[in-house]
Design an enzyme around this catalytic site. Structure first.
Site, mmCIF file in Angstrom:
data_model
loop_
_atom_site.group_PDB
_atom_site.id
_atom_site.type_symbol
_atom_site.label_atom_id
_atom_site.label_comp_id
_atom_site.label_asym_id
_atom_site.label_seq_id
_atom_site.Cartn_x
_atom_site.Cartn_y
_atom_site.Cartn_z
ATOM 1 C CB SER A 10 -0.969 0.008 1.180
ATOM 2 O OG SER A 10 -0.273 0.291 2.381
ATOM 3 C CE LYS A 28 -2.912 2.100 4.480
ATOM 4 N NZ LYS A 28 -2.075 0.902 4.720
#
Lengths: 155, 420
Positions: free
Chosen positions: A76, A113
């Site tokens: 990601s 993230k």
């Protein structure tokens, strides 16, 4: 470092060697790091510039007691160069999270993230269009574990 | 003033930092060999699981309360401890590492407000940098600091920091404290005190010190004085001044053969020598002890030890050879041995070794290099990749540790896995 005499090689009259002593290194003497030889000629211009070799730790670890390593699983964060199998350097002492890549804990699970805030709401952004960003809501159990400061990638 | 900084539920907290799924859950950590409960998360304490209870007795909680169980992971706890101690050393002028999860600090000359401010910051810093919560008690003596620490843990409104600058402020606390909860007082002394009508810490404080010395010991008299605010126990010297160290542990199952015990002994010698180097010491005497399990009433007991004197050394190979010789001397077949260990003593600081002992110095250098290389390799490829030859072979002695979590912070192959 041992400073020993060269082994004696007593030569016989016919030139053959009768006995070889091994270097006696038992009387080791520590030499100073700046090892300057006394010379009659021009001194080596490098002597004043001898330094320790580069140690990667001094580059990637600013705060040793707060620094941890983790291994990445997943893609990601691909577009900032963090991919599956990388080792990340995580510094827990960094307290300004805005816009940094962080290791966060959401509902008892680790995730990596980019930490951003929009109108008081925390949004954890993925850096890969195939993955969704995560909006943090009050009912989520959320915390920032540490800030990612480096990624180590084996090529 | 003396502060006691104590990590809350330390082993359980270390597990939770790297396994977020364990946070807020009842969790216990088991001793070597998975025998007893040695640490509990606060949720496990609330279930009423006692300290030291047998591992088997908590099964019902696994079924009914999703109790999580971990084998002890000393690689992890040791590393987290040294991180915390480093942070404390950075922030405080003088600290004594008292145990793996406790440290005393000497903080004289600050007002009460400044002390509260300082230790709130210390607490925040340790939590932020390592994920571990600490409680801090500050008072005029070690014994009172321990009592203040208890308060800090029990009263959430104190936010983990309790500063008692005056001795009078402890009156009520001590009254509510059983004598067995006073630092350094065990169950036996506590019982004997009760016989004299001394049940709580306040009564102990108000007892006549001379009488206490006569009836009990000078040690307990010091405790009385400390409870009165008279500091008798100073901060201990740091590790460099230590004079001996011990390494040993019980086996996963009883061992009968010499050849099965050797690898365990080698392993402990290796650990002891690693620590010897950390403290920058060399040794001139080594003791090996070997014993059966005293708790098993139905077997023949045997407990023996032997010492070997050496020329000053910290060489792993030399020390292991000496230890193995001592083991051969004391070993006798026909017993079910339970424990082996090694004690290194008569230390001399490496820097104090007389300059004439060049030979020793070079052997120390060589062994330092060897130990350094061994350490690096083990870090890269996992513990015990490189070991003295006698470690390999039988591994029956290894502790049972079925549910040990990874060495998250000390082994490249066991890093925490994080989803991206």
């Amino acid at each position: 470092m041992n400073n020993s005499n060269p082994p004696a090689l007593p030569l016989k009259s016919d030139g053959s060697i009768s006995k070889i002593w091994f270097a006696d290194d038992s009387q080791g003497v520590e030499l100073p790091f700046f090892d300057t030889k006394v010379q009659a000629g021009f001194p080596s211009p490098a002597e004043d510039h001898l330094e320790q070799r580069l140690d990667l730790n001094t580059l990637v670890i600013e705060n040793p007691s707060a620094t941890f390593f983790v291994r990445v699983a997943g893609e990601s964060m691909r577009d900032v160069g963090i991919t599956d199998g990388d080792i990340l350097v995580v510094d827990r002492s960094i307290e300004n999270w805005e816009n940094r890549v962080v290791v966060a804990v959401i509902d008892s699970e680790f995730t990596i993230k980019r930490f951003t805030t929009e109108q008081e709401t925390v949004i954890l952004r993925a850096e890969n269009p195939d993955y969704p960003s995560i909006k943090i809501t009050p009912e989520m159990d959320f915390s920032v574990w540490g800030v990612v400061s480096w990624t180590l990638k084996k090529l | 003033m003396i502060a006691l900084i104590d990590c809350n539920n330390f082993f359980a907290s270390c597990e939770q930092v790297f396994q977020p799924q364990l946070a807020g859950k009842p969790l216990v950590v088991l001793s070597n060999n998975d025998g007893n409960v040695i640490a509990r998360s606060s949720e496990a304490k609330k279930l009423g699981i006692g300290m030291g209870v047998l591992a088997g007795s908590v099964r019902e909680f696994v079924r009914n309360h999703e109790l999580q169980i971990r084998s002890s992971n000393y690689a992890l706890y040791g590393d987290m401890s040294s991180r915390i101690m480093d942070i404390l050393e950075e922030l405080l002028p003088k600290i004594e590492r008292y145990s793996i999860d406790e440290a005393f600090a000497d903080v004289s000359g600050l007002s009460r407000e400044r002390l509260v401010e300082l230790f709130r910051f210390v607490r925040y810093r340790v939590q932020r940098h390592t994920g571990i919560q600490v409680s801090i008690g500050v008072a005029r003596t070690k014994t009172l600091a321990k009592a203040a620490n208890r308060l800090a843990k029990r009263h959430p409104e104190l936010a983990g920091v309790c500063v008692g600058t005056t001795t009078e402020s402890f009156g009520k606390t001590l009254e509510q404290m059983e004598t067995r909860d006073v630092w350094g007082i065990g169950g036996k002394i506590s019982k004997k005190l009760s016989g004299f009508g001394i049940d709580n810490a306040k009564q102990l404080r108000d007892a006549d010190p001379v009488w206490i010395k006569k009836q009990f010991s000078v040690v307990l008299m010091r405790t009385v004085l400390e409870l009165r605010g008279e500091s008798c126990l100073k901060l201990e010297e740091p590790e460099e001044s230590r004079k001996s160290l011990m390494c040993g542990r019980s086996f996963g199952k009883p061992l009968k053969e010499l050849e099965d015990i050797r690898p365990a002994l080698t392993h402990f010698v290796q650990n002891a020598v690693t620590r010897l180097w950390k403290y920058k010491q060399a040794t001139s005497a080594i003791t090996v002890y070997l014993s059966t399990n005293h708790f098993r009433k139905n077997i023949t007991q045997r407990s023996v030890s032997a010492s070997v004197e050496l020329e000053i050394t910290n060489n792993l190979m030399q020390l292991n050879a000496a230890a193995q010789r001592a083991l051969e001397q004391i070993f006798e077949s026909g017993f079910e041995y339970h424990k082996v260990g090694v004690l290194l003593h008569d230390f001399i600081s490496v820097k104090n070794i007389p300059a004439t002992l060049f030979e020793t110095e070079s052997s120390i250098q060589a062994s330092q290099q060897l130990m350094g290389a061994v350490k690096k390799i083990n870090q890269k490829f996992g513990r015990y990749t490189v070991a003295s030859a006698s470690v390999s072979g039988s591994s029956d002695w290894r502790a049972r540790s079925k549910s040990r979590s990874p060495a998250f912070t000390t082994c490249w192959n066991e890093l925490p896995l994080v989803r991206a």
